[in-house]
Design a protein around this motif. Sequence first.
Motif, PDB file in Angstrom:
ATOM      1  N   UNK A  42       0.702  -1.183  -0.058  1.00 51.86           N
ATOM      2  CA  UNK A  42      -0.154  -0.043  -0.044  1.00 51.86           C
ATOM      3  C   UNK A  42       0.830   1.150   0.097  1.00 51.86           C
ATOM      4  N   UNK A  43       1.779   1.336   0.793  1.00 50.77           N
ATOM      5  CA  UNK A  43       2.851   2.313   0.798  1.00 50.77           C
ATOM      6  C   UNK A  43       3.526   2.686  -0.352  1.00 50.77           C
ATOM      7  N   UNK A  44       3.783   1.251  -0.985  1.00 47.67           N
ATOM      8  CA  UNK A  44       4.497   1.664  -2.526  1.00 47.67           C
ATOM      9  C   UNK A  44       3.683   2.036  -3.455  1.00 47.67           C
ATOM     10  N   UNK A  45       2.334   1.700  -3.341  1.00 46.67           N
ATOM     11  CA  UNK A  45       1.370   2.227  -4.439  1.00 46.67           C
ATOM     12  C   UNK A  45       1.141   3.723  -3.898  1.00 46.67           C
ATOM     13  N   UNK A  46       0.965   4.284  -2.849  1.00 44.93           N
ATOM     14  CA  UNK A  46       0.751   5.481  -2.594  1.00 44.93           C
ATOM     15  C   UNK A  46       1.894   6.286  -2.829  1.00 44.93           C
ATOM     16  N   UNK A  47       3.259   5.966  -2.488  1.00 43.53           N
ATOM     17  CA  UNK A  47       4.351   6.800  -2.696  1.00 43.53           C
ATOM     18  C   UNK A  47       5.235   6.339  -3.718  1.00 43.53           C
ATOM     19  N   UNK A  48       5.197   5.363  -4.165  1.00 44.03           N
ATOM     20  CA  UNK A  48       5.865   4.818  -5.317  1.00 44.03           C
ATOM     21  C   UNK A  48       5.771   5.721  -6.807  1.00 44.03           C
ATOM     22  N   UNK A  49       6.234   4.969  -7.799  1.00 46.21           N
ATOM     23  CA  UNK A  49       6.147   5.527  -9.269  1.00 46.21           C
ATOM     24  C   UNK A  49       4.838   5.275  -9.685  1.00 46.21           C
ATOM     25  N   UNK A  50       4.355   6.586 -10.307  1.00 44.78           N
ATOM     26  CA  UNK A  50       3.052   6.475 -10.795  1.00 44.78           C
ATOM     27  C   UNK A  50       2.896   5.645 -11.905  1.00 44.78           C
ATOM     28  N   UNK A  65     -11.740   7.074  -9.442  1.00 46.50           N
ATOM     29  CA  UNK A  65     -12.296   8.442  -9.896  1.00 46.50           C
ATOM     30  C   UNK A  65     -12.116   9.774  -8.772  1.00 46.50           C
ATOM     31  N   UNK A  66     -11.881   9.197  -7.875  1.00 46.69           N
ATOM     32  CA  UNK A  66     -11.635  10.224  -6.708  1.00 46.69           C
ATOM     33  C   UNK A  66     -10.074  10.857  -6.755  1.00 46.69           C
ATOM     34  N   UNK A  67      -9.905  11.892  -6.403  1.00 48.17           N
ATOM     35  CA  UNK A  67      -8.436  12.581  -6.475  1.00 48.17           C
ATOM     36  C   UNK A  67      -7.500  11.764  -5.813  1.00 48.17           C
ATOM     37  N   UNK A  68      -6.221  11.641  -6.271  1.00 48.01           N
ATOM     38  CA  UNK A  68      -5.074  10.757  -5.829  1.00 48.01           C
ATOM     39  C   UNK A  68      -5.105  11.019  -4.351  1.00 48.01           C
ATOM     40  N   UNK A  69      -5.098  12.248  -3.680  1.00 46.08           N
ATOM     41  CA  UNK A  69      -4.921  12.495  -2.234  1.00 46.08           C
ATOM     42  C   UNK A  69      -6.134  11.719  -1.607  1.00 46.08           C
ATOM     43  N   UNK A  70      -7.178  11.822  -2.034  1.00 50.97           N
ATOM     44  CA  UNK A  70      -8.369  11.108  -1.228  1.00 50.97           C
ATOM     45  C   UNK A  70      -8.211   9.506  -1.340  1.00 50.97           C
ATOM     46  N   UNK A  71      -7.857   9.056  -2.461  1.00 52.61           N
ATOM     47  CA  UNK A  71      -7.600   7.536  -2.647  1.00 52.61           C
ATOM     48  C   UNK A  71      -6.431   7.186  -1.684  1.00 52.61           C
ATOM     49  N   UNK A  72      -5.340   7.804  -1.668  1.00 46.51           N
ATOM     50  CA  UNK A  72      -4.315   7.542  -1.091  1.00 46.51           C
ATOM     51  C   UNK A  72      -4.576   7.372   0.364  1.00 46.51           C
ATOM     52  N   UNK A  73      -5.440   8.458   1.026  1.00 48.10           N
ATOM     53  CA  UNK A  73      -5.935   8.391   2.258  1.00 48.10           C
ATOM     54  C   UNK A  73      -6.693   7.230   2.738  1.00 48.10           C
ATOM     55  N   UNK A  74      -7.613   6.990   1.800  1.00 50.57           N
ATOM     56  CA  UNK A  74      -8.611   5.882   2.228  1.00 50.57           C
ATOM     57  C   UNK A  74      -7.615   4.636   2.302  1.00 50.57           C
ATOM     58  N   UNK A 126     -17.644   2.228   3.378  1.00 48.88           N
ATOM     59  CA  UNK A 126     -18.384   3.596   3.654  1.00 48.88           C
ATOM     60  C   UNK A 126     -17.164   4.879   3.252  1.00 48.88           C
ATOM     61  N   UNK A 127     -16.150   4.534   3.326  1.00 51.05           N
ATOM     62  CA  UNK A 127     -15.270   5.939   3.072  1.00 51.05           C
ATOM     63  C   UNK A 127     -15.475   6.278   1.524  1.00 51.05           C
ATOM     64  N   UNK A 128     -15.215   5.455   0.541  1.00 48.64           N
ATOM     65  CA  UNK A 128     -15.331   6.027  -0.893  1.00 48.64           C
ATOM     66  C   UNK A 128     -16.489   6.929  -1.249  1.00 48.64           C
ATOM     67  N   UNK A 129     -17.904   6.382  -0.488  1.00 54.06           N
ATOM     68  CA  UNK A 129     -18.809   7.279  -1.040  1.00 54.06           C
ATOM     69  C   UNK A 129     -18.747   8.605  -0.341  1.00 54.06           C
ATOM     70  N   UNK A 130     -18.313   8.540   0.920  1.00 54.40           N
ATOM     71  CA  UNK A 130     -18.186   9.834   1.688  1.00 54.40           C
ATOM     72  C   UNK A 130     -16.861  11.034   1.250  1.00 54.40           C
ATOM     73  N   UNK A 131     -15.990  10.204   0.681  1.00 48.66           N
ATOM     74  CA  UNK A 131     -15.148  10.973  -0.047  1.00 48.66           C
ATOM     75  C   UNK A 131     -15.381  11.625  -1.332  1.00 48.66           C
TER      76      UNK A 131
END
Length: 184
Positions: A42-50, A65-74, A126-131
């Motif tokens: 997960x850390x690699x997916x968030x911080x690693x190469x795009x 479909x969420x902004x990367x920052x929201x998806x990374x937080x979730x 719950x988190x994706x719809x809330x985001x």
Amino acid sequence: MTSKNYRNTEKNHHATVRRLTAGAAVLRWLAWFGAAAWLLVTAWGICGPTEGSGGVVAATLFTDGLPRSWAAGIAGVLALVTSAALVELARMLGHVKVDALFSIAVTRHFRRFACLLTIAAVLRLVLPPVATLLNAWQAGGHASVQLAFSGDDVFAVLLAAVFFFVARLFDEAARLEDDQHSIV
């Protein structure tokens, strides 16, 4: 003849218990590995190469479909809760002993595992719809919002809730067994 049958049953019981404890030891290490791997990937997916950066191996963060920052937080929250659940599972399996398959320590860690697994399943639902709603709200009142719920996520919540119920049953069984041993 009765004593012979009793001895055969006793031998089969001990062999089964030894296999259960050996299996628990193997599963314990797999749970520890799974917890660490979940966090690292997960850390690699968030911080690693795009995506499309040309690396040999990449962990891609699915944003749905969420902004990367929201998806990374979730993804980070879900990874932490899921890894904590796997750590509790590993701790539970570490308490499985030949003479204490259903000890209070085993059932306590199993209950924590089931609780964290339920929390992870609910958060994943719950988190994706809330985001999505918060992101649309920040964009302004005229944004169109489409919410989607996966049947797999709902089933995961149901399955985790059943685990939690079984954990509570094991708690009660361990308490009754402890009471029985203290009376004798």
